[in-house]
Design a protein around this motif. Structure first.
Motif, PDB file in Angstrom:
ATOM      1  N   ASP A 154      39.970  47.175  45.902  1.00  0.00           N
ATOM      2  CA  ASP A 154      41.240  47.760  45.485  1.00  0.00           C
ATOM      3  C   ASP A 154      41.564  47.225  44.092  1.00  0.00           C
ATOM      4  N   LYS A 155      41.676  48.111  43.099  1.00  0.00           N
ATOM      5  CA  LYS A 155      41.875  47.688  41.714  1.00  0.00           C
ATOM      6  C   LYS A 155      43.222  46.997  41.512  1.00  0.00           C
ATOM      7  N   GLU A 156      44.221  47.400  42.303  1.00  0.00           N
ATOM      8  CA  GLU A 156      45.557  46.841  42.114  1.00  0.00           C
ATOM      9  C   GLU A 156      45.684  45.462  42.763  1.00  0.00           C
ATOM     10  N   THR A 157      45.311  45.376  44.003  1.00  0.00           N
ATOM     11  CA  THR A 157      45.503  44.110  44.732  1.00  0.00           C
ATOM     12  C   THR A 157      44.292  43.187  44.669  1.00  0.00           C
ATOM     13  N   ARG A 158      43.164  43.708  44.168  1.00  0.00           N
ATOM     14  CA  ARG A 158      41.915  42.941  44.097  1.00  0.00           C
ATOM     15  C   ARG A 158      41.476  42.449  45.478  1.00  0.00           C
ATOM     16  N   ASP A 196      39.389  40.358  37.722  1.00  0.00           N
ATOM     17  CA  ASP A 196      38.753  41.493  38.386  1.00  0.00           C
ATOM     18  C   ASP A 196      37.464  41.051  39.056  1.00  0.00           C
TER      19      ASP A 196
END
Length: 790
Positions: A321-325, A302
């Motif tokens: 973006d938390k999902e794709t970093r 992260d």
């Protein structure tokens, strides 16, 4: 009873068996098993004495998994009472007796008929007894003994929980415990080494090791890196007989996965990036993405992106973006290619979860430079204001200018702009706009009292590119002019009491005006100045948009006059002021002393004459009785004169004719026509005919020459005013006659007295065109022959 066995395997047991057999041969029939007493034999007297005990064996051994063709010999039972003549019978009872274990009832030899498994049953408890074959009586008490199943190494070690799945953090120190495995062996752990297990590793070296005794698996290398290799398959072997040759073995697989730790900092693949963004991009929209790579996984990868400096930090923003970093670049302010064509941003990507054990591998962040290129886009025209507010007076002529909107092309080309109104609503059709200048004009005459405000939408487009259109809202306020006169706020029901006093306020009135405050309120009330002074009521303007109606005399009488009409003139405060006249109706009512209205109806007139209710009822009864007597009298007279037989010549319906036709309009002797005389024929004004005045009337002399020029309406108005102000007449309505007919009509007389009387002077043929309904009339007046039908 003596028990002997030949199941001896080890040297110690062989010696014991040898001693057992020698001792048994020397003391044959002298060893007893079980209690410390003997039973008396039949025919003998019971003797109580302590018996002599021999060497007693209370357990046998039988080898498990015996696969020989013959039953396996277990041991021998022998009683001291057995003389060898076959008189003693041996009986075997208990677990497996007769099925697994059989006995020779004469010799006492015990054999095992089946292959036994110690892992299923370790021992059997049986009972032996010697009886007299002739009498079937026991020679000795019943004796209990145990047959144990002797273990052999016939079970390999097993891992009941395998295969195993386990994790260990990467970069762990050497010797870090991973897992403890345990193998179980079903063989007897108390006998020999059949259940003694030793662990070894068959696969997984040199990364892991296992403790031979405990089965604990540990790491065998320093700093094992998950990013280099993540999964390992380790095979562990367990061997019994303490690992000696000939021992049995079992194995299991342990799948080991290295878990991630934050030991890798993020890194941008490039140190310089370039991004193209058109100037038409909307504020708040995402215009690009950027990503820093991190070899770690999960929360260790992260990160947070930040714009640390650059000339575009106030124009752009970045989020993660938390999902794709990925770093999402968004627009904070609108772009304008004509003002600035590029921006430079320094973007930093940093881990959010740090592990201080690996801080020496940092820093755990990276920086890259992003250059944003602004693209030129043909934009729609831009209005100088976000919205417009304009004003126009109501009742303005069509085509009156209201205001002007202005727009320009924001591009470098600076194209010409044309204007038009979106006719999406009905309000948009009330205005027009000059396509070149943007001047808005009226298209109808407005009434503020009907619609005080209009909202329209003006659009502008480039002449070179009509598809690019921008819109702006325009509000048009309709200004007020003083075009509505004031009027009474409502229909007032004004009441004046008969016993009122002079100067008493009987009603307060107010007015309304449809115009706004500038042209409406500040009302002024007054009586009509064109009329003479009213002797009954007066009006007082209160200077607060109200007026009060006051009485001018002491008493009023309903019997004389029950209704008065008071004209009121109202003017507003506009420029120029407008006024209107309204008439108040004032009713005279009977009231209580405290001012409450008792009644306003006519039945109160009789009571004012002094007649009570009882007197009125008596009068009405008398009238009814008189009418009844008259009707009865007339009925009796008619019944006496009517003959019994009616003659045929008696005609009940007679036509009565009169020959007097009258003289028509020329007959001046039939009625008084002085009222229709011309004012020039009247020397003096006629007085009222219903009463004789006691006092001379007011001066009303007018020259005859002025009467010739006066109009009928003005003449009657003057006479009416003089009659109202005449103090010599009672206050009730009476007939006024005036000797004035008016000027002669220019059209001449319309009387039928001078009309032609001959039939030929009038043509009635047009009656035949009126249809069948007028057919008979046409026949009577015309020359049309009536149609006859057969």
């Amino acid at each position: 009873m003596r028990i002997t066995s030949t199941s001896c395997i080890c040297p110690v047991l062989v010696c014991l068996c040898f001693v057992q057999r020698c001792y048994g041969a020397a003391h044959h029939g002298s060893i007893k098993v079980t209690r410390n007493q003997t039973k008396h034999i039949e025919g003998e007297t019971e003797v109580h004495h302590r018996p002599k005990r021999g060497w007693v064996w209370n357990q046998f051994f039988v080898l498990e998994e015996h696969m020989g063709p013959d039953p396996q010999y277990v041991g021998k039972l022998h009683s001291n009472s057995d003389k060898g003549d076959g008189s003693v019978k041996y009986i075997l009872t208990g677990e497996g007796a007769g099925t697994i274990f059989i006995i020779d009832d004469t010799t006492g030899d015990i054999h095992s008929t089946k292959s036994l498994d110690r892992e299923q049953k370790t021992h059997y408890v049986l009972h032996a007894q010697a009886i007299d074959r002739r009498t079937n009586k026991p020679l000795e008490p019943e004796s209990e003994f145990i047959i144990k199943v002797q273990d052999i190494n016939d079970n390999a070690p097993k891992f009941t929980d395998g295969p195993y799945i386990v994790t260990v953090p990467e970069m762990s120190e050497m010797g870090t415990s991973v897992l403890q495995v345990t193998a179980t062996d079903a063989d007897d752990p108390t006998y020999g080494n059949s259940a003694r297990v030793v662990y070894s590793i068959l696969q997984g070296q040199p990364y892991f090791s296992v403790d031979p005794k405990t089965g604990v698996i540990r790491t065998a290398l320093h700093n094992m890196d998950r990013e280099a290799r993540e999964h390992y398959s380790v095979v562990i072997q367990a061997k019994d007989m303490a690992g000696q040759v000939g021992g049995l073995s079992g194995s299991t697989t342990v799948n080991i996965t290295l878990t991630d730790v934050n030991d890798n900092p993020p890194r941008f693949p490039q140190k310089h990036y370039q991004l193209y963004v058109p100037e038409s991009a909307q504020v708040g929209s995402a215009v690009g993405k950027i990503k820093a790579n991190d070899a770690d996984t999960g929360s260790n990868a992260d990160m947070k992106y930040t714009i640390i400096n650059g000339d575009g930090s106030g124009v752009f923003s970045i989020s993660t973006d938390k999902e794709t970093r990925e770093g999402i670049l968004s627009l904070k302010k609108p772009l304008n290619y004509e003002k600035k064509k590029s921006y430079t941003l320094n973007i930093e990507g940093a881990n959010t979860h740090l592990d201080f054990r690996f801080s020496h591998l940092g820093p755990f962040k990276d920086v890259t430079m992003l250059k944003v290129i602004v693209g030129d886009v043909d934009e729609p025209p831009l209005f100088t204001m976000p919205s417009y507010v304009m004003e126009v007076y109501e009742n303005a002529k069509i085509g009156t200018p209201v205001g002007t909107v202005t727009a320009h092309d924001p591009d470098a080309a600076n194209s010409l702009v044309r204007y038009f109104i979106d006719h999406n609503t009905e309000e948009d059709r009330y205005f027009t706009i000059d396509a070149s200048t943007g001047t808005i004009k009226t298209a109808k005459i407005f009434d503020r009292e009907e619609t005080p405000w209009y909202n329209i939408t003006v659009a502008a487009s480039e002449i070179d590119n009509p598809g690019l259109v921008s819109h702006v809202p325009v509000g048009v306020r309709i200004l007020d002019v003083n075009d509505n006169p004031p009027e009474l706020a409502r229909d007032y029901d004004v009441v004046v009491c008969e016993n009122t006093k002079p100067g008493q306020v009987i009603q307060t009135i107010t007015a309304t005006d449809k115009d706004n405050a500038a042209n409406g309120p500040r009302f002024h009330f007054s009586l009509d100045e064109g009329l003479s002074l009213n002797p009954n009521f007066t009006l007082r303007n209160n200077e607060d948009n109200t007026a009060s109606i006051l009485t001018r005399r002491r008493r009023y009488s309903r019997s004389t006059q029950d209704t008065y009409y008071l004209p009121v003139l109202i003017s507003d405060g506009g420029v120029p002021p407008l006024s209107s006249s309204s008439t108040l109706t004032i009713r005279v009512c009977a009231c209580e002393r405290d001012g409450r209205v008792r009644t306003c109806h006519a039945e109160a007139f009789l009571s004012s004459a002094g007649l009570s209710t009882g007197a009125l009822i008596a009068i009405l009864l008398c009238i009814v009785i008189l009418l009844a007597i008259v009707v009865l009298f007339i009925t009796l007279r008619r019944s006496k004169k009517e003959p019994l037989i009616i003659s045929e010549e008696d005609v009940r319906e007679n036509v009565v004719t009169y020959d007097d036709e009258g003289g028509g309009e020329e007959d001046t002797e039939a009625f008084d026509i002085t009222a229709l005389r011309n004012p020039s024929a009247a020397e003096e004004l006629k007085y009222r005919r219903d009463v004789r005045p006691e006092v001379k009337p007011l001066s009303r002399h007018h020259p005859s020459s002025s009467l010739d020029s006066i109009d009928v309406q003005e003449f009657i108005k003057q006479r009416l005013a003089e009659a109202d102000l005449d103090p010599s007449v009672p206050p009730y309505d009476s007939l006024q006659t005036y000797a004035y007919e008016g000027h002669r009509s220019e059209a001449g007389s319309i009387s039928s007295l001078d009309s032609a009387t001959t039939h030929s002077d009038q043509d009635y043929n047009y009656l035949g065109d009126w249809g069948p309904e007028f057919k008979k009339l046409a026949e009577l007046y015309g020359e049309i022959e009536p149609e006859r039908t057969t």
